[in-house]
Write a protein that holds these residues in place. Structure first.
Motif, PDB file in Angstrom:
ATOM      1  N   ASN A   2      12.030  34.250  30.440  1.00 13.99           N
ATOM      2  CA  ASN A   2      13.157  35.188  30.509  1.00 13.99           C
ATOM      3  C   ASN A   2      12.919  36.341  29.540  1.00 13.99           C
ATOM      4  O   ASN A   2      12.180  36.204  28.576  1.00 13.99           O
ATOM      5  N   PRO A   3      13.586  37.483  29.800  1.00 17.90           N
ATOM      6  CA  PRO A   3      13.499  38.583  28.838  1.00 17.90           C
ATOM      7  C   PRO A   3      13.963  38.113  27.455  1.00 17.90           C
ATOM      8  O   PRO A   3      14.838  37.257  27.345  1.00 17.90           O
ATOM      9  N   THR A   4      13.353  38.689  26.409  1.00 24.48           N
ATOM     10  CA  THR A   4      13.699  38.265  25.052  1.00 24.48           C
ATOM     11  C   THR A   4      15.066  38.788  24.631  1.00 24.48           C
ATOM     12  O   THR A   4      15.667  38.256  23.719  1.00 24.48           O
ATOM     13  N   ARG A   5      15.524  39.848  25.270  1.00 26.55           N
ATOM     14  CA  ARG A   5      16.834  40.404  24.914  1.00 26.55           C
ATOM     15  C   ARG A   5      17.643  40.566  26.191  1.00 26.55           C
ATOM     16  O   ARG A   5      17.104  40.963  27.229  1.00 26.55           O
ATOM     17  N   PRO A   6      18.951  40.284  26.103  1.00 27.91           N
ATOM     18  CA  PRO A   6      19.754  40.284  27.335  1.00 27.91           C
ATOM     19  C   PRO A   6      19.853  41.646  28.013  1.00 27.91           C
ATOM     20  O   PRO A   6      20.154  41.719  29.195  1.00 27.91           O
ATOM     21  N   ASP A  27      22.616  36.429  10.733  1.00 24.40           N
ATOM     22  CA  ASP A  27      21.582  37.458  10.670  1.00 24.40           C
ATOM     23  C   ASP A  27      21.014  37.557   9.263  1.00 24.40           C
ATOM     24  O   ASP A  27      19.817  37.753   9.058  1.00 24.40           O
ATOM     25  N   GLY A  30      13.497  37.100  14.481  1.00 29.68           N
ATOM     26  CA  GLY A  30      14.329  36.799  15.650  1.00 29.68           C
ATOM     27  C   GLY A  30      14.936  35.411  15.567  1.00 29.68           C
ATOM     28  O   GLY A  30      14.673  34.649  14.641  1.00 29.68           O
ATOM     29  N   ARG A  31      15.762  35.101  16.566  1.00 28.78           N
ATOM     30  CA  ARG A  31      16.289  33.747  16.677  1.00 28.78           C
ATOM     31  C   ARG A  31      15.304  32.887  17.444  1.00 28.78           C
ATOM     32  O   ARG A  31      14.620  33.375  18.320  1.00 28.78           O
ATOM     33  N   ARG A  32      15.276  31.600  17.082  1.00 28.33           N
ATOM     34  CA  ARG A  32      14.323  30.720  17.748  1.00 28.33           C
ATOM     35  C   ARG A  32      14.756  30.403  19.169  1.00 28.33           C
ATOM     36  O   ARG A  32      13.943  30.084  20.014  1.00 28.33           O
ATOM     37  N   GLY A  33      16.057  30.422  19.403  1.00 27.53           N
ATOM     38  CA  GLY A  33      16.562  30.114  20.737  1.00 27.53           C
ATOM     39  C   GLY A  33      18.068  30.127  20.702  1.00 27.53           C
ATOM     40  O   GLY A  33      18.675  30.456  19.689  1.00 27.53           O
ATOM     41  N   ARG A  34      18.640  29.770  21.829  1.00 25.67           N
ATOM     42  CA  ARG A  34      20.084  29.767  21.983  1.00 25.67           C
ATOM     43  C   ARG A  34      20.770  28.906  20.912  1.00 25.67           C
ATOM     44  O   ARG A  34      21.873  29.192  20.474  1.00 25.67           O
TER      45      ARG A  34
END
Lengths: 431, 450
Positions: free
Chosen positions: A301-305, A192, A182-186
């Motif tokens: 927050n949820p991990t996926r939007p 990818d 996954g991504r670490r953050g914004r």
């Protein structure tokens, strides 16, 4: 009478001195009898109108008809409830003081494979964060190094003591940051493809390190450790390879959780999954693998939007429902004190009060293999308890007393001290 | 696959464009927490055409209006967050210590799914702010969470007073003194930046006044001063047309800005974060400045090391208009819980605690005549909870903005994105929590130590 007045004066002076210099007064040792209390034992139900005896740092006795030892200090707990001290299953408390200032951060050492780096070494017993945390009923926390693949060895500590050894609560585990896809953050702008490559490389490295540790174990066993060259990384992994020490595997996305479960199975490792923010997606798999979980922060927050807004709140409950053994962590430093609120949200969103209480007491104690000492109110266990005027998760509830290792902890922290000093500031506007 | 997504997006667009701006709804038999007029048991709240038309018992719904059974539930005013960065596509114009000319209202993002997540915490209004990189930052926008509307203009709370972000302490000194190598590097420099900016604006305003009053006079030879949007904005602050919302932590810097404002006759002032506000609570009260604080955040940087979670209680007890804000897409989802912490830390009453997230932030944004309490005539912004909102067991059930249900726990689908990106890889996850202090978004490139 005169003696009493003298005592009161002395006590007042001591208290004043503490306040004047902004210091936290010392805790008090001794034999205590907490009487007329409701006692939530967690493992043996609720005792109404009970007495809890604390002596020699242990729970000397508990029940409705216990005799109070001579010389015990009696604390009337009418209308109050006693709970076992809360255990936060994952923090960086003691390792970080002011997170934006690198000079006060000791959580992240250089190196990818450094399991020999010891969190306990850098736990600062004088951190102002410990008193702030323990007066909320959190008596014990796992403090974890962070960083690369094997960032070090975590330690379970009690939040009172003057040396790391006085704080140590009997559990250590080797931390693994399982390769994340996954991504670490914004702010993580890697492509990818780059993320995938990095994860594959890290997994290869993880397997190589483990294979090496297995090899080291074989040599060590064959030679009885004689003439082994100094190899601290492998020394640190040895107990983990032998199943004598647990691996604390940080993993979050569902795909990675499945890979981690496969890896654990393949290596036969004794492991705990930490974080596990998408555990609900693969709860059945985790339950089937029978690997315990320490999840949190619940307030996130949820991990996926596209995921439902309350997934993080409901995650712990969903895993429990599937049959997973679940403890709760904050993954915090200065707000580790909010552990009861993380548990409270988990309780509200599917876990239920009773199980949520277990998830911050007996369950982490069991996961860490220290349930003979911690996690419930039973005769002979370490006297880590807190006393409240209500539901321990309710926001407005006040914690009245805290005992750690049988020490009566002063209900004072930087936050209460500043309150005392500034509520009615003198001088006011005019001097 | 792409085609299907596009069709779905088009369908969504059609539905959304058809959505009404204002609605009517009758909320029956709830425990109504008015905040300003006490708690009313078993009471109805009728919203007609976006406004609260009646609060009472036995009300009936007008034709076509939705009825919500709130029996056993708590009905409170929609929560207001005086410090948010949601619904914004850009946060910091970190290129100059003074950027009064920019406005986040030019960069609104109504598609931010974070808006829905906030609605799911009972929030209906937020102050979407410029960041804290500059001593005098950009102008902010007060938005209503009309999630579902895709025109940025529909997010604005039309008529809300103008506001502007100021910032003191570590953030502007790190960005400019540290990152850019220009003044301010210290809290002394920050004072100078603000004072000299006000002075320039004053001279600019006087030059215009001078010109305007003389231009029609016979023989006047002068010409109009050069138009300058930055100075225009600063002059509007001096005229009292813009409320300052100032990012601040330490008592000394809070005190400094009050002194500067006094010298220039500025009295519309709200401090944001203001972790050491408790140290100068009597001064804040005397000035009439507001304080918008975190419930318990502290120690994440040195200037908040000497903090106390009792801040909100001390400020409130000293008579300062105090709110609790989020500055975070996470915290905003449970401001009701953050407000309850003022009961643990300082024993505020239910009404005092609820005021921290309703009427008080409304006052700080100058919108308290329209929102922030349940009163007839006010706008129909309501949050309905199972269990008391100050309880840890509270569950937001329905959130209503201008009489339109924007969040419905029982009936909303899981995926509430408005414009799913057809290119999005669905198995990519964020696995670390957001940093504290979204105020510093868009400035990360300036720093290497973190």
């Amino acid at each position: 009478m005169i003696k009493n007045i003298k005592n009161i004066l002395t006590l007042t002076l001591v208290a004043l001195a503490g306040i004047a210099f902004g210091q936290i007064p010392s805790a008090e040792a001794g034999t205590f009898a907490l009487t007329n209390a409701t006692i939530e034992t967690v493992t043996n139900g609720t005792i109404q109108n009970g007495t809890l005896i604390i002596s020699d740092g242990k729970i000397g006795d508990v029940g409705t008809s216990v005799s109070i030892p001579d010389g015990a200090k009696t604390i009337d707990c009418s209308g109050l409830t006693i709970y076992p001290g809360m255990i936060d299953g994952g923090t960086q408390i003691g390792l970080v003081e002011v997170s934006s200032d690198p000079r006060t951060r000791d959580n992240n050492e250089i190196g990818d494979v450094i399991p020999h780096i010891q969190a306990l070494t850098a736990v600062n017993p004088s951190s102002v964060i410990h008193p702030v945390t323990r007066v909320n009923g959190v008596t014990t926390a796992l403090t974890m190094p962070s960083g690369g693949l094997f960032p070090g060895t975590a330690a379970l500590i009690n939040l009172h003591g003057y040396t790391p050894d006085q704080m140590y609560a009997g559990f250590k585990g080797v931390v693994v940051n399982f390769p994340a896809t996954g991504r670490r953050g914004r702010w993580d702008r890697r492509s990818d493809e780059d993320i995938k490559k990095a994860a594959e490389k890290a997994l290869k490295q993880l397997n190589e390190v483990w294979a090496k540790a297995v090899q080291y174990h074989k040599i060590d066993s064959a030679t009885g450790g004689k003439d082994q060259p100094y190899y601290p990384e492998m020394e640190a992994l040895l107990p983990a390879v032998r199943g004598e020490m647990k691996l604390l595997i940080n993993v979050n996305s569902s795909k990675d959780i499945k890979s981690a479960l496969e890896w654990i199975d393949e290596k036969g490792a004794d492991a705990i999954l930490c974080g596990v923010s998408e555990g609900w997606r693969v709860a059945e798999d985790i339950a089937k693998a029978d690997v315990p979980v320490i999840t949190g922060p619940v307030l996130s927050n949820p991990t996926r939007p596209y995921d439902r807004y309350d997934r993080p709140y409901a995650n712990a409950g969903a895993m429990l429902q599937a049959g997973v053994k679940v403890a709760i962590r904050t993954n915090e430093v200065e707000n580790t004190r909010n552990l009861p609120y993380h548990a409270g949200f988990a309780a509200t969103y599917g876990m239920g009060k009773e199980e949520a209480l277990k998830a911050v007491t007996i369950v982490p104690a069991e996961i860490f293999g220290v349930a003979d000492k911690y996690g419930s109110i039973e005769k002979g266990k370490v006297a880590n308890v807190f006393v409240t005027n209500g539901d321990p998760f309710e926001t407005r509830t006040q914690v009245k007393y805290v005992f750690i290792d049988g020490w009566n902890i002063p209900m004072v922290s930087r936050h209460t001290q500043l309150y005392e000093e500034y509520l009615n500031r003198a001088p006011g506007v005019e001097k | 696959m792409k085609k299907i997504n596009i069709i779905i997006a088009l369908l969504l667009t059609i539905t959304i464009t058809m959505a009404q701006e204002k609605g009517s709804v009758l909320i029956k038999n709830g425990t109504v927490l008015t905040v300003t007029n006490g708690t009313l048991d078993n009471t109805d709240v009728l919203i007609r055409d976006g406004k609260i038309s009646k609060i009472g018992q036995g009300l009936s719904a007008p034709n076509g209006a939705k009825t919500i059974d709130a029996n056993g539930m708590y009905v409170m005013p929609g929560i207001i967050d005086a410090h948010s960065h949601l619904a914004l596509d850009a946060v910091n114009e970190a290129t100059n210590p003074v950027t009064a000319e920019v406005w986040v209202g030019d960069a609104l993002d109504p598609l931010d799914v974070g808006i829905y997540q906030a609605l799911a915490g009972g929030v209906t209004t937020a102050h979407s702010m410029h960041g804290s990189a500059n001593a005098i930052g950009g102008q902010c926008e007060t938005v209503k969470f009309r999630y579902g509307e895709i025109d940025p203009d529909n997010m604005r709370m039309n008529g809300a007073p103008r506001t502007i972000k100021f910032a003191l302490g570590e953030n502007p000194t790190r960005v400019h003194g540290g990152g850019n190598g220009i003044l301010p590097r210290t809290r002394m420099g920050v004072e100078h930046v603000i004072r000299s900016s006000f002075q320039q604006a004053k001279e600019y305003m006087e030059a215009w006044n001078d010109h305007n009053s003389n231009k029609s006079k016979k023989g006047y030879k002068g010409k109009a001063p050069t138009y300058d949007l930055r100075l225009e904005t600063l002059a509007d602050i001096l005229k009292g047309n813009i409320i300052i919302h100032c990012h601040s932590y330490r008592a000394d810097e809070i005190y400094m800005l009050m002194q500067v404002c006094k010298d220039f006759g500025v009295d519309k002032l709200v401090f944001q974060h203001v972790n050491e506000g408790f140290k100068v609570a009597p001064e804040l009260a005397k000035f009439g400045a507001g304080a918008s604080v975190f419930a318990d955040w502290w120690a994440y940087k040195f200037e908040v090391y000497y903090s106390t979670a009792y801040n909100a209680a001390i400020l409130t007890k000293n008579g300062v208009t105090t709110s609790i804000n989020s500055d975070s897409g996470e915290l905003i989802r449970h401001l009701y819980h953050e407000a309850a912490k003022s009961q643990k830390y300082g024993g505020l009453t239910d009404d005092e605690a609820l005021s921290l997230i309703t009427i008080n932030p409304a006052k700080q944004l100058g919108i308290d005549s329209r929102v922030g309490s349940l009163e007839e005539g006010k706008e129909g912004d309501v949050a309905i909870f199972k269990n008391h909102p100050l309880s840890i067991y509270a569950v937001p059930m329905v959130t209503i903005v201008d009489g339109i249900v924007r969040f419905d726990r029982e009936n909303d689908p899981a995926d509430m994105r408005l414009y799913p990106d057809p290119e999005e890889k669905i198995d990519v996850t964020f696995w670390e929590a957001e940093d504290h202090d979204r105020c510093m978004a868009n400035t990360e490139f300036l720093f290497t130590d973190k």
